[in-house]
Design an enzyme around this catalytic site. Structure first.
Site, PDB file in Angstrom:
ATOM      1  CG  ASN A 166      34.023  38.066  47.517  1.00 58.23           C
ATOM      2  OD1 ASN A 166      33.771  39.222  47.861  1.00 58.23           O
ATOM      3  ND2 ASN A 166      35.233  37.527  47.653  1.00 58.23           N
ATOM      4  CE  LYS A 189      36.931  38.420  44.691  1.00 57.89           C
ATOM      5  NZ  LYS A 189      38.081  37.792  44.095  1.00 57.89           N
ATOM      6  CG  HIS A 229      38.691  36.298  50.049  1.00 56.57           C
ATOM      7  ND1 HIS A 229      39.676  36.794  49.233  1.00 56.57           N
ATOM      8  CD2 HIS A 229      37.776  35.719  49.239  1.00 56.57           C
ATOM      9  CE1 HIS A 229      39.354  36.521  47.966  1.00 56.57           C
ATOM     10  NE2 HIS A 229      38.203  35.873  47.948  1.00 56.57           N
ATOM     11  CD  GLU A 251      40.694  38.980  46.210  1.00 55.54           C
ATOM     12  OE1 GLU A 251      39.685  39.589  46.615  1.00 55.54           O
ATOM     13  OE2 GLU A 251      40.719  38.328  45.148  1.00 55.54           O
ATOM     14  CD  GLU A 303      37.312  31.783  47.314  1.00 50.36           C
ATOM     15  OE1 GLU A 303      36.448  31.959  46.449  1.00 50.36           O
ATOM     16  OE2 GLU A 303      37.813  32.704  47.977  1.00 50.36           O
ATOM     17  N   GLY A 315      40.240  34.984  40.092  1.00 48.98           N
ATOM     18  CA  GLY A 315      40.312  36.139  39.199  1.00 48.98           C
ATOM     19  C   GLY A 315      41.287  35.972  38.049  1.00 48.98           C
ATOM     20  CB  SER A 340      38.326  31.398  37.383  1.00 50.03           C
ATOM     21  OG  SER A 340      39.316  32.386  37.598  1.00 50.03           O
TER      22      SER A 340
HETATM   23  P1  PGA Z   1      36.687  34.867  41.158  1.00 50.09           P
HETATM   24  O1  PGA Z   1      36.807  35.166  42.749  1.00 50.09           O
HETATM   25  O2  PGA Z   1      35.400  34.101  40.968  1.00 50.09           O
HETATM   26  O3  PGA Z   1      36.654  36.227  40.528  1.00 50.09           O
HETATM   27  O4  PGA Z   1      37.872  34.065  40.784  1.00 50.09           O
HETATM   28  C1  PGA Z   1      36.423  34.220  43.710  1.00 50.09           C
HETATM   29  C2  PGA Z   1      36.679  34.759  45.106  1.00 50.09           C
HETATM   30  O5  PGA Z   1      37.708  35.412  45.312  1.00 50.09           O
HETATM   31  O6  PGA Z   1      35.875  34.553  46.048  1.00 50.09           O
END
Ligand code: PGA
Length: 254
Positions: A12, A14, A97, A99, A169, A175, A215
Site C-alpha cells: 500500500n 498510500k 482502510h 486512513e 490492521e 505507521g 509496521s
Molecule cells: P505500515 O502501513 O506498514 O506503514 O504500518 C500498513 C497499512 O496502512 O496498510
C-alpha cells in the site's frame, strides 16, 4: 504450520511516489519476483496506476486502487469509480482502510457500499478492519472487528460473491513502528476466521486469505507469518523500498 492458502502480499503505497519513481521501482522489483512465490498486489496512488500497469504485464504483479466510490459515475469531485479502476488495469481495491475511515469519516455502511460496488465491477476488495489504541485499551477489540467484518463481508455475501481478502490492521500499529506481537495478530486472525465461518460459511472461512498489516518490516515478517491464521501482509512504509518489500515477500514463502 503450513497453510492451505496461497500467501498474498499487498504493498500500500498510500500518497507516495511519482510516475518516474514508480517506473524505477518496478524495473527493480518485477524481475526479482519468484514465479512460485506469494501472490503480489500493489496499491499505488491513482495517478501512478497506468505506469504500474505498463510494468507488470506478465501478470506477476496485480494492481489495485486504494479506494473507490460506490457509484459507477457521476458528480463526485475527487472520487474514482470501480469502472475507472478496471479501465487502468486494476483487479483489486482496498475497502475500509483505517486512513479512509478516520481521515474521511467512512462509516461501516459506506465501506459496505464500496465492497458491493467493487464486486459488481469485477474488482476483488481487500477489506481492512482493525481497532484503535483506545478501543483495545477499553477491551473493545473483538466488538469492533465483529462490527466491521459483518458490515463489509456481509455486503459481499449479499452480492453472492466470495472473492475478497481480509486485512487485519490494528490502527495503533499502522505507521507507528509498533507491530502486533505474533500472538496478538494470531488471536485476532483466529477470531476473524471464526466470524467469517458464521457470516460466509465454513468453506469460505478456510479459503479466505487474512493478511496482517501494521509496521511489517523485514525484521518481523518471518515471526508473524509463522502463525497459522496469517496468510500474508498488507505493507505500507516498507513496501516503498523494493528491497525491503522483496524480503518481506520472500519471508512468506510460496
Ligand atoms: P505500515 O502501513 O506498514 O506503514 O504500518 C500498513 C497499512 O496502512 O496498510
Amino acid at each position: 504450520m503450513s497453510s492451505p492458502r496461497r500467501p498474498l502480499v499487498g504493498g500500500n503505497w498510500k500518497m507516495h511516489l511519482t510516475v518516474v519513481e514508480t517506473t524505477a521501482y518496478l524495473a527493480r522489483f518485477v524481475p526479482a519476483l519468484e514465479s512460485d512465490g506469494p501472490e503480489v498486489v500493489l496499491f499505488p496512488g491513482f495517478t501512478l496506476l497506468p505506469a504500474a500497469r505498463e510494468l507488470g504485464p506478465d501478470g506477476s504483479v496485480a494492481i489495485g486502487g486504494q479506494d473507490l466510490h460506490p457509484e459507477p459515475r457521476g458528480a463526485h469531485t475527487g472520487d474514482v469509480s470501480g469502472p475507472q479502476l478496471v479501465d487502468v488495469g486494476c483487479s483489486w481495491v482496498l475497502c475500509g482502510h483505517s486512513e479512509r475511515r478516520h481521515d474521511h469519516g467512512e462509516s461501516d455502511d459506506l465501506v459496505a457500499a464500496k465492497v458491493a460496488a467493487a464486486t459488481a465491477h469485477g474488482l476483488t476488495p481487500m477489506i481492512c478492519v482493525g481497532e484503535t489504541a483506545d478501543e483495545r485499551a477499553a477491551d473493545r477489540t473483538l466488538e469492533v472487528l465483529d462490527r466491521q467484518l459483518r458490515a463489509a463481508v456481509g455486503a459481499a455475501v449479499g452480492a453472492g460473491v466470495d472473492r475478497y481478502a481480509l486485512a487485519y490492521e490494528p490502527v495503533w500499529a499502522i505507521g507507528t513502528g509498533l507491530t502486533a506481537t505474533p500472538q496478538i495478530a494470531q488471536d485476532a486472525h483466529r477470531f476473524l476466521r471464526r466470524l467469517l465461518a458464521e457470516v460466509a460459511g465454513e468453506t469460505r472461512a478456510e479459503s479466505c486469505r487474512i493478511l496482517y498489516g501494521g509496521s511489517v518490516n523485514p525484521g518481523n515478517a518471518a515471526d508473524l507469518i509463522s502463525q497459522p491464521d496469517l496468510d500474508g501482509f498488507l505493507v505500507g512504509g516498507a513496501s516503498l523500498d523494493p528491497e525491503k518489500f522483496l524480503t518481506i515477500i520472500r519471508a512468506c514463502g510460496s
